[in-house]
Design a protein around this motif. Sequence first.
Motif, mmCIF file in Angstrom:
data_model
loop_
_atom_site.group_PDB
_atom_site.id
_atom_site.type_symbol
_atom_site.label_atom_id
_atom_site.label_comp_id
_atom_site.label_asym_id
_atom_site.label_seq_id
_atom_site.Cartn_x
_atom_site.Cartn_y
_atom_site.Cartn_z
ATOM 1 N N ARG A 6 54.842 122.987 43.650
ATOM 2 C CA ARG A 6 54.058 123.429 44.790
ATOM 3 C C ARG A 6 52.887 122.469 44.926
ATOM 4 O O ARG A 6 52.169 122.218 43.958
ATOM 5 C CB ARG A 6 53.538 124.848 44.562
ATOM 6 C CG ARG A 6 52.625 125.337 45.674
ATOM 7 C CD ARG A 6 52.157 126.769 45.415
ATOM 8 N NE ARG A 6 51.378 127.246 46.521
ATOM 9 C CZ ARG A 6 50.098 127.568 46.455
ATOM 10 N NH1 ARG A 6 49.457 127.487 45.303
ATOM 11 N NH2 ARG A 6 49.449 127.995 47.522
ATOM 12 N N GLN A 7 52.685 121.918 46.124
ATOM 13 C CA GLN A 7 51.577 120.982 46.363
ATOM 14 C C GLN A 7 50.379 121.725 46.935
ATOM 15 O O GLN A 7 50.501 122.431 47.927
ATOM 16 C CB GLN A 7 52.005 119.884 47.337
ATOM 17 C CG GLN A 7 50.893 118.906 47.699
ATOM 18 C CD GLN A 7 50.441 118.060 46.514
ATOM 19 O OE1 GLN A 7 51.224 117.301 45.963
ATOM 20 N NE2 GLN A 7 49.174 118.187 46.126
ATOM 21 N N ARG A 8 49.223 121.571 46.293
ATOM 22 C CA ARG A 8 47.962 122.142 46.765
ATOM 23 C C ARG A 8 46.969 121.020 46.999
ATOM 24 O O ARG A 8 47.110 119.927 46.464
ATOM 25 C CB ARG A 8 47.350 123.083 45.721
ATOM 26 C CG ARG A 8 48.109 124.339 45.491
ATOM 27 C CD ARG A 8 47.353 125.283 44.541
ATOM 28 N NE ARG A 8 46.227 125.918 45.229
ATOM 29 C CZ ARG A 8 44.934 125.638 45.025
ATOM 30 N NH1 ARG A 8 44.568 124.736 44.155
ATOM 31 N NH2 ARG A 8 43.999 126.278 45.692
ATOM 32 N N ASN A 32 44.767 114.266 40.517
ATOM 33 C CA ASN A 32 45.668 115.417 40.548
ATOM 34 C C ASN A 32 45.604 116.186 39.238
ATOM 35 O O ASN A 32 45.349 115.610 38.184
ATOM 36 C CB ASN A 32 47.117 114.957 40.759
ATOM 37 C CG ASN A 32 47.275 114.147 42.012
ATOM 38 O OD1 ASN A 32 47.116 114.653 43.108
ATOM 39 N ND2 ASN A 32 47.577 112.867 41.860
ATOM 40 N N LYS A 33 45.878 117.471 39.339
ATOM 41 C CA LYS A 33 45.957 118.314 38.152
ATOM 42 C C LYS A 33 47.291 119.052 38.198
ATOM 43 O O LYS A 33 47.601 119.733 39.169
ATOM 44 C CB LYS A 33 44.785 119.289 38.126
ATOM 45 C CG LYS A 33 44.681 120.080 36.846
ATOM 46 C CD LYS A 33 43.334 120.749 36.704
ATOM 47 C CE LYS A 33 43.301 122.024 37.481
ATOM 48 N NZ LYS A 33 42.095 122.822 37.237
ATOM 49 N N LEU A 34 48.094 118.901 37.154
ATOM 50 C CA LEU A 34 49.401 119.546 37.050
ATOM 51 C C LEU A 34 49.253 120.822 36.243
ATOM 52 O O LEU A 34 48.665 120.829 35.171
ATOM 53 C CB LEU A 34 50.400 118.610 36.360
ATOM 54 C CG LEU A 34 51.782 119.184 36.060
ATOM 55 C CD1 LEU A 34 52.548 119.493 37.331
ATOM 56 C CD2 LEU A 34 52.577 118.219 35.177
ATOM 57 N N ALA A 35 49.794 121.909 36.793
ATOM 58 C CA ALA A 35 49.794 123.187 36.081
ATOM 59 C C ALA A 35 51.230 123.689 35.993
ATOM 60 O O ALA A 35 52.021 123.506 36.920
ATOM 61 C CB ALA A 35 48.919 124.202 36.818
ATOM 62 N N ARG A 36 51.547 124.306 34.871
ATOM 63 C CA ARG A 36 52.880 124.874 34.671
ATOM 64 C C ARG A 36 52.722 126.378 34.503
ATOM 65 O O ARG A 36 51.812 126.844 33.832
ATOM 66 C CB ARG A 36 53.522 124.290 33.421
ATOM 67 C CG ARG A 36 54.927 124.774 33.203
ATOM 68 C CD ARG A 36 55.549 124.283 31.934
ATOM 69 N NE ARG A 36 54.914 123.103 31.368
ATOM 70 C CZ ARG A 36 55.459 122.348 30.452
ATOM 71 N NH1 ARG A 36 56.660 122.636 29.996
ATOM 72 N NH2 ARG A 36 54.843 121.316 29.957
ATOM 73 N N GLY A 37 53.629 127.141 35.138
ATOM 74 C CA GLY A 37 53.555 128.583 34.987
ATOM 75 C C GLY A 37 54.644 129.301 35.761
ATOM 76 O O GLY A 37 55.158 128.794 36.754
ATOM 77 N N TYR A 76 55.954 124.680 38.605
ATOM 78 C CA TYR A 76 54.840 123.740 38.530
ATOM 79 C C TYR A 76 54.021 123.785 39.807
ATOM 80 O O TYR A 76 54.536 124.101 40.875
ATOM 81 C CB TYR A 76 55.337 122.296 38.341
ATOM 82 C CG TYR A 76 56.076 122.063 37.066
ATOM 83 C CD1 TYR A 76 55.390 121.739 35.901
ATOM 84 C CD2 TYR A 76 57.458 122.162 37.019
ATOM 85 C CE1 TYR A 76 56.077 121.520 34.711
ATOM 86 C CE2 TYR A 76 58.150 121.949 35.838
ATOM 87 C CZ TYR A 76 57.450 121.626 34.688
ATOM 88 O OH TYR A 76 58.125 121.415 33.520
ATOM 89 N N GLN A 77 52.761 123.394 39.663
ATOM 90 C CA GLN A 77 51.877 123.244 40.809
ATOM 91 C C GLN A 77 51.032 122.001 40.582
ATOM 92 O O GLN A 77 50.509 121.802 39.482
ATOM 93 C CB GLN A 77 50.983 124.469 40.945
ATOM 94 C CG GLN A 77 49.929 124.341 42.013
ATOM 95 C CD GLN A 77 49.171 125.630 42.170
ATOM 96 O OE1 GLN A 77 49.659 126.529 42.832
ATOM 97 N NE2 GLN A 77 48.001 125.733 41.559
#
Length: 158
Positions: free
Chosen positions: A8-10, A76-81, A88-89
């Motif tokens: 998901r791109q934010r 950018n900051k990558l988050a997994r959840g 991913y986001q």
Amino acid sequence: MREILRFRQRSAAYVLRQTPSGPEVLVILHQDSPEAGVQVPGGGALPHETIGEAAIREALEETGVRGLVFGEVLGNKLARGDEYPDGYQVTSYSWLRTEDSRDAWDHTITSADEDCGMRMRCEFRPVASAGIDWDMDVYLERALRGFEVGLPVALPQK
């Protein structure tokens, strides 16, 4: 073989302005969800948008701030959840400049998504004491450096 990472791109925005006492950053507080803490404007990018376009749209949508000028994309900051549709986001951080003179105001989001109707308290705070939560200040110092040197720099016209 390379793996394609779906995410998901934010876009998130540091909205900065200069005052006689120094630079300030715009923060938002969710009036109906105080547990959300102190944040910067941001949200999902639409399929047709650049990161800069999404940053400007989200800042305007969530705060109603006036006179935005794009500065630059910072990182950018990558988050997994499990809460993300593809697991991913990626949040791309940018900074924007404004000369909006309001110090604080209330704003209700009007949008075509689930954020519509959310009530925000919008405040400009000194960068050094903004109190931004959730590690959303990860690129704030870098944003300030670009802001202070006067980016964006206009390219010479041919």
